[in-house]
Scaffold this active site. Structure first.
Site, PDB file in Angstrom:
ATOM      1  N   GLY A  20      -4.977  18.124   8.940  1.00  6.03           N
ATOM      2  CA  GLY A  20      -5.507  17.279   9.994  1.00  6.03           C
ATOM      3  C   GLY A  20      -5.807  15.902   9.454  1.00  6.03           C
ATOM      4  O   GLY A  20      -5.388  15.533   8.352  1.00  6.03           O
ATOM      5  N   VAL A  25      -5.653  22.608   5.092  1.00 10.77           N
ATOM      6  CA  VAL A  25      -5.928  24.040   5.075  1.00 10.77           C
ATOM      7  C   VAL A  25      -4.894  24.723   4.184  1.00 10.77           C
ATOM      8  O   VAL A  25      -3.687  24.510   4.345  1.00 10.77           O
ATOM      9  CB  VAL A  25      -5.899  24.645   6.492  1.00 10.77           C
ATOM     10  N   LYS A  39     -10.199  25.574   3.927  1.00  9.63           N
ATOM     11  CA  LYS A  39     -10.122  24.207   4.457  1.00  9.63           C
ATOM     12  C   LYS A  39     -10.923  23.296   3.541  1.00  9.63           C
ATOM     13  O   LYS A  39     -12.117  23.535   3.297  1.00  9.63           O
ATOM     14  CB  LYS A  39     -10.696  24.180   5.876  1.00  9.63           C
ATOM     15  N   ASP A 133     -12.651  23.355  21.778  1.00  8.23           N
ATOM     16  CA  ASP A 133     -11.216  23.106  21.621  1.00  8.23           C
ATOM     17  C   ASP A 133     -10.420  24.404  21.756  1.00  8.23           C
ATOM     18  O   ASP A 133      -9.546  24.697  20.932  1.00  8.23           O
ATOM     19  CB  ASP A 133     -10.933  22.439  20.277  1.00  8.23           C
TER      20      ASP A 133
END
Length: 280
Positions: A20, A25, A39, A133
């Site tokens: 991201g 990750v 992560k 999300d």
């Protein structure tokens, strides 16, 4: 992706499985030889206090949830030079990849998927957490069993903050209309996103279409959900969960119970009639 021999904490890092804007990750191996997902903040953000604070909030939120349909928090090293969080590795495919490869879910498989994902969302809410999300990219599917992942923007219900109009946090095509308008996130917002995700699983199409962010948000605000091809009772339940007014949406736990009744053939009334009668 290349294979890494680096260690982080007591974990050996293998393949990179996600990236991201602030974190990467890895698939990793714990000291007992079990696969885990790790992560870690990237070089650019590892030293930033705000990035560390966001990771700490993620850890606090995910650590409160206990459900077979939500990835478990296993460990964390927030004070390390490279802050990281370790969660259950979930084998399977992201829902988006699954639907693109094999088409929409059907019949009893769709009912089980919708019910168990609702149970996962309900467990998040029971723990006093908002996921914020729920979307095809954050649901891993093995068979017809979904697991909700990625608590990167989750927070405790009591810490809910107001976003400003025009500020989109989450996956835009799956956001509740009140979030697009800058209102406070709530459990009802997660329910809307659950319904949009189930709609995608049922039809193979994003329920508010593709195109520009403005166009997608406009269709969400106008309630223009594409449910064509979604079978009953799924379609009726989705219309309930996609109601414009957050207060008019049943809870995730209610949907899980209603779907359980439908799967056993014991629900004799239409979903909307039953909910509206109980709510009254």
């Amino acid at each position: 992706m290349g294979t890494h021999r680096r260690r982080l904490g007591g974990y050996r890092l293998l393949d990179e499985i996600g990236r991201g804007s602030t974190a990467v990750v890895h698939l990793g191996i714990d000291p007992a030889g079990r696969e885990v997902a790790i992560k870690e903040l990237t070089d650019d953000f590892a030293g930033e206090p705000e990035a560390r604070a966001r990771l700490a909030r993620e850890i606090a939120a995910q650590g409160r949830v206990d459900s077979p349909y939500v990835a478990r928090l296993l460990d964390a090293g927030i004070a390390d030079e490279r802050p990281y969080v370790v969660v259950q590795y979930v084998p399977g495919l992201p829902l988006g990849d699954l639907i693109e490869a094999y088409g929409p879910l059907r019949g009893a498989r769709l009912l089980r998927f919708a019910r168990t994902l609702a149970l996962g969302v309900a467990a998040v809410h029971d723990a006093g957490v908002l996921h914020r999300d729920v979307s095809p990219g954050n649901v891993i599917v093995m068979g017809d069993r979904p697991t909700l992942i990625d608590f990167g923007i989750a927070h405790e219900t009591g810490a809910s903050r107001i976003t400003q109009p025009g500020m989109v946090i989450g996956t835009p095509a799956y956001l509740a209309p009140e979030l697009i308008e800058g209102q406070r996130a709530s459990t009802a917002s997660d329910v809307f996103s659950w319904a949009a995700t189930v709609a995608y699983a049922a039809t193979g199409r994003h329920p508010f279409g593709r195109g520009t962010l403005h166009g997608v948000c406009f269709r969400i605000l106008r309630g223009k959900a594409d449910l064509d091809g979604a079978p009953e009772p799924i379609a009726s339940l989705l219309r309930l969960a996609l109601r414009r007014d957050p207060a008019a949406r049943p809870t995730a736990r209610w949907f899980a119970g209603s779907l359980a009744q439908w799967s056993t053939g014991t629900s004799a009334r239409g979903p909307a009639r039953v909910f509206d009668r109980v709510a009254a």
